[in-house]
Design an enzyme around this catalytic site. Structure first.
Site, PDB file in Angstrom:
ATOM      1  N   ASP A 639     -66.164 -47.405   6.157  1.00  0.00           N
ATOM      2  CA  ASP A 639     -65.213 -48.234   6.893  1.00  0.00           C
ATOM      3  C   ASP A 639     -65.975 -48.916   8.025  1.00  0.00           C
ATOM      4  O   ASP A 639     -67.103 -48.535   8.355  1.00  0.00           O
ATOM      5  CB  ASP A 639     -64.078 -47.355   7.426  1.00  0.00           C
ATOM      6  CG  ASP A 639     -63.040 -48.152   8.183  1.00  0.00           C
ATOM      7  OD1 ASP A 639     -62.769 -49.297   7.783  1.00  0.00           O
ATOM      8  OD2 ASP A 639     -62.516 -47.638   9.180  1.00  0.00           O
ATOM      9  N   ASP A1087     -58.606 -44.371   5.356  1.00  0.00           N
ATOM     10  CA  ASP A1087     -59.846 -44.051   4.647  1.00  0.00           C
ATOM     11  C   ASP A1087     -59.728 -42.783   3.809  1.00  0.00           C
ATOM     12  O   ASP A1087     -60.679 -42.412   3.128  1.00  0.00           O
ATOM     13  CB  ASP A1087     -60.999 -43.878   5.649  1.00  0.00           C
ATOM     14  CG  ASP A1087     -61.197 -45.104   6.518  1.00  0.00           C
ATOM     15  OD1 ASP A1087     -61.155 -46.211   5.960  1.00  0.00           O
ATOM     16  OD2 ASP A1087     -61.388 -44.957   7.730  1.00  0.00           O
TER      17      ASP A1087
END
Length: 1551
Positions: A639, A1087
């Site tokens: 991320d 995530d």
């Protein structure tokens, strides 16, 4: 001023009132506000918000109530098609369920999920059977269990069957304990969540659920759970001062504590807590009840009839409302008749209620669909809830979604207009309505529902009610797991619970991960089973045949057989052989692996170099059994926000009226200089020193101009003394006005929330949905344009000490389609100004044609420079509107805002009409700071051969900027920006084919097969950037393979605007498509999906929530720790594990085949060649410690060398430490050594017998077994030592102790008669010279081939690690002794895999440093040739917009003068120029150069053309191509390819 004629009935009828009109237009509601009689008493705070939030991907929105009796309303509120209705559900409130919703017994047909959740795998009842079930998925465990069962029967000759079961019991017990500890943590979290407090309406008839009948099984489970938890609490009670743990106190305090800095608002919230009695009842809420004569200002729901006129819906549309908005002129006020739209109320005033219902504190697990709940500030939301009312008079509430998407920025949610009068428990009893809602789905950004009710006329109770409806969207919903912030209370109804909530639907099932080596190990177990089967079959055939032949010696010495027939005897021998040769599939191997992995996890946890002191957080292994997978990672998926960056935005630069301001030394600049060989340490220190001096100068200038009480010196990020000088008028009135208007635009065009901290003066901070927006408003505050808060109708701004109120007429919010936001403001002078900020290309395309050509060109150049520095850029523009123009547009806006169907498209279309013909103001540049050490960490991972992909929700340009900042991208790369606008799969396939063709590929299966075996990193020539919409197309099964092969050819891949599900899909595509090991790292709940999908999931325990950490396998504090986790611990663990398993199979092979060779001479009667104690202790004692220590402590090189030479990791990527070839080599080696061990002994005993001193012979089978077993133990331990890299005193000691144990055991065991026929064997065997001669020869001959092979390999075919180890001995890495492992950022020179040794192969690269000189004096080396006065670089970006602006004069020469040690023949010093304003005064602020701006302006030749050709990058050429496109009166349509047929006006701008 505007006059509202109130012609409604009631006390106010016929009495027109003149009031100041400051209407605020919402993007969703066509709301025309009317003040009550006490409007002046309304508080001025952030809670009177004028707008509700629209997320980037939100498609469903709410609007005002609609009268279904109106034909127009029916058309707008048209329900879903029939097929969609079938997938919806209806929730009833105070309305009896219709017969169609009941079963035959009258109970509700729909059964909704309970709000109690369980993420744990086990319960107290299911733990033992379920855990055993999972463990017996392992084929080896089943095999061991069957062997134990066979051993129970004495017919197979097992002497102690109970003792044989001990190893399996130990394995199952250790594994169960480990699994239980891991799952207990999940159980504790589940119980805390399920027992968290919430205020729920009780004594209320919820018709949507039936009485929960608890069966006997559930009662038993609950009782058992309470018993276990009670016992657990009791054991911990002595440690608690108050005798309670958290679960006991769950109903007495909030679930979470908030240690944030207190503000004036939060303090007020805490004072106004919920009023409860001792039972937790909430009948008397802190909401004041309006009574006759007592009316709350701001509570429009309780206004008298004189304040609001109810209108029929055929005349209620805002398009029909009469409005006259005039600019006030010298007190002359014009009036306009204004009617407030009537939205209705779900409260039935004619319904008699019992008033028994009350809000009572209850557990989360008791919340059901159809319940009313009241939430308070800082409380977590227990389920998916539709908001009916809030403490805010506008129905706004603020939620923090960090548990959902990882962001701490507050989001605004709004209450339904029809529910805003529902504030008390008795209001809930009187509310009659139904909620038609869609089925649960996982999309976090979409929700569609309709609330329906019958509207009763209070004045005419006998009149028939009207059917009304109001759409419900995602902005009316609070999602489970979010937190209420800055809102006193919220009241809503529950629509989804438990597993049906969006959070749980996105969480997925917690995967059970197994290490890759364990999966490969199953193949080897099958091979060993095959070998074992052949051995047992041979034994059965020989034994059966021997019995069948007769006339053998056994006919004279054996008194019959167990089977009685040759066939049955052979069958018995088969199973007896299974027991005898069982060690070929070693049960102790699994015990050993569990011990090793647990120890490795402990060492990872104890590594102080991965300890994050700021959060007091070490690297925490969540899964103990996959540490070796860390050593095989080839792809890392990361991320961006919060993972690579700090998610801290800082306003650094801007350009106003063609003048750039601001100084910054960014990571992108440092990275570029580092790649050019510049000493970034010295250069960075020089730049920071200059910035620090300018910062102090700017603060002094600010204080002299205006002593800004809200400026905190340490928070100042915008360093530009020349801006303050220009704002103070040093460059003339025109520039002063431009600077003033620029900062005013930042202070007015936003949606931030102001938060004050008590103090003198109070500290003002800003909360926003986007941190960029907060940074812009904070920059305006620092230079004197402070947003104080919001009034009822506008924004209060302190402009250089003078407070002004600006009326906000409309706010057109940002979304991913528009890429801009606007605010329509009525200025104090009465003018109506539209301020617009957004993406550069979007703003430029809406500029007024033919105006500001020079300003546009210079601003475009500045924005391009800012973007190259890695800064996030935005453009600001404005437009002045006439009263008539605004009035016409506002009527259209009201119609679009009140639409039920396609509301978003209509709003976007209306907004697009007004956001044209803009005048450019300037641009901004914001830095999203990287975490410490991120560029070095990424560079280190790349050198190790690991490919890093970034999967982010940010826009493309931001991702590109961060890519350059963190070394993912560089100037030498061709950037492939893959974007398909028309969502066509065929078009996407064409683009894929085109890009693949440039690499000479077609996307065939043969190419994919070759890609799976090619682990070399791609050449650093290409990078791919793709957006979420296009990614959805290429993830189609038809295109997935081609897309994967294209990505394989790119050094870096950036996926932007992707959803959590798309992140997981990308990971899955690479994991299965290329058959590689993957790792995902992130910090937010968005995530979690990709963390669980990857082989290894790493969560960053940042400051934004711990959702990712809870779902991860490893948790770290910072991204930079990933390099040590992977390159050091991962590589060590994988190499250790591969060597340990190979050695384990080897030692079992030696032992088992030594027994097998003996059976050849006994007709395979399955008699033991050794004493049975040897068989039991061989794997558990005699040879266990060396192989365990090898798996725990062995090191080929130190941690520092592992980081200095990251190329050593590539052997793990190629999975060469554990291969089938290695397995068979060790097996053959074990086979050879078993032959030596047995037949050397056989050769001793075959010709003659040796006698002891007493004359007794030692040729019985047990003493012969001692001749075999003792050398085997020595051979195995020395063999393991030969395969160990680290020979320290401890390893040598353990090896010595291990093979001495067999001598010790033999001596002790045979000294007692319990040894039976083995009694006295130690003295007899060890006293024989033949034993020691046999042992010496056996050990030497058994190990000689291995020793010879290793010597030959290390001398003539050295591996990378062999070369490095040799250089360590030569002292070439001694420089690392004085460097801490976490400061190694200059890796050694890349080595050549499997190459011949060379003394300088891995010698560290000397840092190529130049003399610290002024950047402007350094030579520029572009990719090809430098553009000069007589030559032109075809690949240069100079002149990309046709301006040829390379003849600028750098300003660094004025600051730094001559280069150090340089000559001046070719570069005479530039003169110092003093600039004066119109009055002739010198401008000292312009004496200071702008180093970073000119530095980047000079280095534009370094960037590849494909980069600035991207439409998502801020390019001056591109901005000029698109400028005024959408402001033209007649424009040609855009071609599907993205090109425009519009005439290029660049030539016009040059004139």
């Amino acid at each position: 001023m505007t006059t509202f004629a109130d012609d409604a009935g009631g006390d106010g009828a016929g009495q027109p009132q003149t009031q100041r009109s400051t209407p605020a237009k919402r993007i969703r509601w066509a709301t025309q506000r009317v003040k009550g009689q006490k409007a002046s008493q309304k508080r001025m705070s952030i809670f009177n918000r004028r707008l509700s939030r629209r997320g980037a991907d939100e498609k469903k929105r709410e609007s005002g109530g609609t009268d279904l009796s109106d034909p127009k309303a029916e058309q707008e509120a048209e329900v879903e098609p029939e097929e969609e209705q079938n997938s919806s559900r209806t929730v009833y409130f105070n309305i009896p369920l219709p017969d169609s919703e009941r079963d035959e017994e009258g109970r509700p047909l729909h059964h909704y999920a309970r709000n109690k959740i369980r993420t744990a795998k086990y319960t107290p009842i299911s733990f033992v059977p379920k855990n055993l079930y999972f463990q017996f998925h392992n084929v080896a465990n089943i095999y061991f269990f069957l062997v134990i069962i066979l051993g129970i029967f004495s017919i197979f000759g097992v002497q102690q069957p109970g003792l044989a079961a001990v190893p399996l019991i130990v394995i199952l017990s250790l594994t169960s304990i480990k699994d239980g500890i891991e799952d207990w943590g999940r159980t504790v979290l589940d119980n805390e969540l399920n027992n968290a407090p919430v205020h729920r309406l009780v004594d209320f008839d919820n018709v949507n659920i039936s009485e929960d009948k608890v069966g006997w099984w559930r009662q038993f489970k609950k009782s058992l759970t309470r018993l276990i938890i009670g016992a657990w609490r009791k054991t911990k009670s002595n440690k608690k001062k108050n005798g309670k743990d958290y679960k006991n106190r769950a109903l007495d305090q909030q679930l979470d504590t908030d240690d944030r800095r207190a503000s004036t608002f939060s303090a007020r919230f805490e004072e106004g807590g919920a009023a409860e009695d001792e039972n937790g009842d909430m009948e008397l809420t802190p909401v004041p009840s309006p009574t006759p004569g007592q009316q709350r200002s701001g509570d429009k729901e309780y206004m008298g009839d004189g304040d609001m006129q109810k209108m029929d819906n055929d005349a209620a549309r805002s398009a029909d409302a009469v409005q006259a908005l005039e600019v006030p002129r010298k007190g002359n006020q014009k009036t306009a008749q204004f009617h407030k739209r009537f939205y209705g109320s779900i409260i039935n005033p004619n319904l008699e209620v019992a008033e028994k219902a009350r809000f009572k504190r209850d557990h989360w697990k008791n919340v059901s669909v159809g319940d009313f709940v009241r939430l308070y500030n800082d409380e977590e939301i227990p389920a998916d809830i539709v908001v009916l009312s809030t403490s805010d008079s506008d129905g706004a509430c603020y939620v923090e979604t960090k548990n959902l998407d990882g962001e701490t920025n507050l989001k605004v949610r709004t209450a339904l207009h029809s529910g805003r009068r529902v504030k008390r428990a008795r209001d809930c009893e009187a509310a009659e309505f139904t909620l038609e809602t869609e089925r649960p789905h996982a999309n976090l950004y979409q929700y569609s529902a309709v609330i329906r009710w019958n509207q009763h006329d209070v004045k005419h109770p006998d009149a028939p009610p009207k059917e009304m409806a109001e759409p419900v969207g995602i902005n009316n919903m609070l999602l489970r797991g979010c937190l209420i912030r800055n809102t006193e209370w919220v009241l809503g109804v529950v629509v989804f619970t438990g597993e049906e909530t969006k959070t749980m639907l996105n969480s997925g099932i917690t995967p059970s991960k197994r290490p890759q080596i364990s999966k490969d190990l199953n193949k080897n177990i099958v091979y060993n089973f095959t070998i074992l089967f052949i051995m047992c079959l041979a034994a059965a055939l020989v034994e059966g045949t021997t019995w069948g032949q007769g006339n053998e010696s056994l006919n004279f010495f054996e008194f019959g057989s167990y089977g009685g027939s040759p066939g049955l005897n052979g069958l018995i021998s088969f199973f007896a052989a299974v027991i005898l040769f069982q060690n070929l599939v070693p049960v102790s191997l699994y015990i050993t692996l569990e011990i090793i992995r647990t120890s490795q996890a402990f060492f990872i946890y104890s590594d102080t170099f991965m300890y994050y002191e700021k959060l007091d957080y070490p690297c925490t292994p969540k899964s103990w059994n996959i540490s070796d997978d860390l050593g095989q990672i080839e792809y890392i998926f990361s991320d961006k926000t919060g993972t690579l960056t700090q998610n801290v935005m800082e306003f650094k630069k801007c350009t106003i009226n063609g003048v750039p301001y601001g100084e910054a030394y960014t990571e992108a600049l440092a990275g570029m200089q580092k790649r050019q060989g510049i000493d970034t340490v010295a250069e960075g220190a020089r730049a920071r020193k200059q910035i620090a001096e300018d910062r102090n100068t700017m603060i002094d200038l600010i204080r002299k101009m205006h002593d800004n009480p809200y400026l905190c010196d340490e928070d100042l990020t915008f360093v530009a003394p020349d801006f303050i000088a220009d704002l103070n008028g040093e460059k003339g009135a025109e520039q002063t006005l431009a600077c003033d208007r620029f900062m005013l635009a930042l202070a007015l065009c936003h949606t931030v929330i102001t938060e004050r901290t008590p103090g003198d003066p109070p500290r003002i901070e800003f909360k926003a949905q986007s941190p960029d927006e907060a940074a812009l408003v904070a920059a305006a505050r620092d230079v004197g344009f402070t947003v104080m808060g919001r009034s009822n109708d506008g924004i209060i701004v302190n402009v250089l000490g003078e407070e002004r109120e600006y009326t906000v007429l409309n706010t057109l919010e940002f979304n991913s389609t528009r890429k801009r936001m606007s605010a329509i403001i009525r200025m104090p002078d009465g003018k109506i100004i539209l301020f617009c900020k957004g993406a550069d290309s979007v703003i430029y395309s809406r500029l007024r044609r033919g105006e500001q050509p020079e300003l546009r060109k210079s601003t475009a150049e500045h924005l391009e420079m800012f973007a190259r520095e890695g800064l996030r850029t935005l453009c600001l523009a404005q437009r002045e509107l006439s009263e008539e123009e605004y009035k016409v547009w506002n009527a259209e806006h009201d119609i679009a805002a009140s639409a039920v169907q396609d509301r978003e498209d209509k709003l976007d279309a209306v907004s697009d009409k007004i956001e044209r013909e803009l005048i450019l103001i300037g641009g901004t540049a914001i830095e999203d700071r990287l975490q410490d050490g991120v560029p070095d960490a990424i560079q280190l991972l790349a050198q190790a051969g690991i490919k890093l992909w970034v999967l982010t929700g940010d826009k493309v340009e931001t991702a590109i900027n961060i890519g350059f900042s963190c070394n993912l991208l560089d100037n030498a790369m061709d950037l492939i920006v893959f974007s398909i606008d028309d969502e066509s799969v065929d078009r996407a396939e064409q683009e894929l084919d085109k890009h693949l063709a440039s690499f000479g590929k077609t996307g065939s299966d043969e190419e994919l097969k070759a890609a799976k075996t090619n682990h070399e990193p791609p050449a650093p020539t290409h990078a791919l950037v793709i957006d979420g919409d296009t990614l959805k197309l290429v993830l189609d099964d038809r295109l997935k393979q081609k897309f994967l092969l294209l990505c394989k050819e790119c050094r870096s891949v950036l996926c932007c605007r992707v959803s959590p599900a798309q992140k997981a899909a990308v990971v899955q595509m690479v994991k299965h498509g290329l058959d590689v090991m993957t790792l995902s790292i992130g910090d937010g709940a968005n995530d979690v999906a990709m963390i669980q999908e990857a082989h290894v999931g790493v969560g960053i325990a940042g400051e934004e929530g711990r959702q990712a950490v809870m779902s991860s396998d490893y948790a770290i504090g910072q991204f930079r720790f990933l390099t040590r986790l992977v390159l050091v611990h991962g590589r060590w663990s994988y190499r250790r594990m591969g060597e340990t398993i190979a050695n384990f199979f080897y030692k079992c092979m030696v032992w088992t085949f030594s027994l097998f060779w003996y059976q050849i001479f006994t007709n395979f009667d399955m008699s033991y060649a050794f004493d049975y104690s040897y068989i039991l202790l061989y794997n558990m004692v005699f040879t266990s410690l060396p192989v365990i220590l090898m798996g725990i402590l062995d090191q080929d090189v130190s941690d520092k060398v592992s980081l200095a030479v990251p190329q050593l990791y590539r052997r793990g990527i190629e999975r060469k430490e554990w291969t089938q070839t290695k397995f068979w080599i060790y097996m053959v080696d074990g086979l050879y050594q078993s032959v030596v061990a047995y037949f050397f002994t056989y050769a001793v005993f075959q010709p003659s017998n040796f006698n002891t001193e007493s004359g007794r012979e030692i040729n019985d089978y047990k003493r012969m077994g001692a001749f075999i077993a003792n050398p085997v133990v020595v051979i195995v331990n020395v063999y393991i030592l030969l395969n160990t890299y680290r020979w320290d005193w401890f390893m040598l000691l353990i090896t010595t102790i291990s093979f001495m144990l067999i001598f010790f055991w033999t001596g002790v065991y045979t000294s007692f008669t319990s040894g039976f026929t083995f009694y006295g064997a130690a003295a007899q065997v060890y006293g024989s010279l033949s034993f020691w001669c046999n042992m010496f020869l056996t050990v030497v001959m058994a190990l000689l081939p291995r020793f010879t092979a290793k010597a030959f390999q290390k001398i003539y075919m050295p591996r990378d690690v062999d070369i490095i180890r040799e250089q360590i001995r030569q002292g070439k890495f001694d420089y690392l002794n004085d460097v801490a492992p976490d400061f190694i950022d200059h890796p050694a020179k890349t080595i050549i895999p499997d190459s011949a040794s060379g003394s300088d192969i891995a010698k560290p690269l000397p840092h190529n440093r130049q003399e610290s000189t002024a950047e402007s004096m350094r030579p520029i080396y572009p990719p090809s040739i430098t553009a000069t006065a007589t030559t032109h670089n075809a690949r240069s970006n100079n002149g990309s917009d046709g301006t040829e602006y390379t003849n600028h004069r750098a300003s660094l020469d004025r600051a730094f003068g001559m280069p150090v040690g340089g000559k001046t023949d070719h570069a005479p010093p530039a003169p110092i120029i003093t600039t004066t304003d119109e009055a002739g005064a010198e401008r000292p602020s312009f004496h200071r150069p702008r180093p970073s701006f000119d530095r980047f302006r000079s280095s534009m030749d370094r960037t590849r053309p494909s980069f600035e050709a991207s439409t998502d990058f801020t390019s001056a050429a591109y901005l000029q191509r698109v400028e005024s496109r959408n402001s033209a009166q007649e424009a040609s349509p855009v071609t599907p390819g993205g090109g425009s047929k519009m005439r290029d006006i660049t030539d016009d701008l040059r004139k």
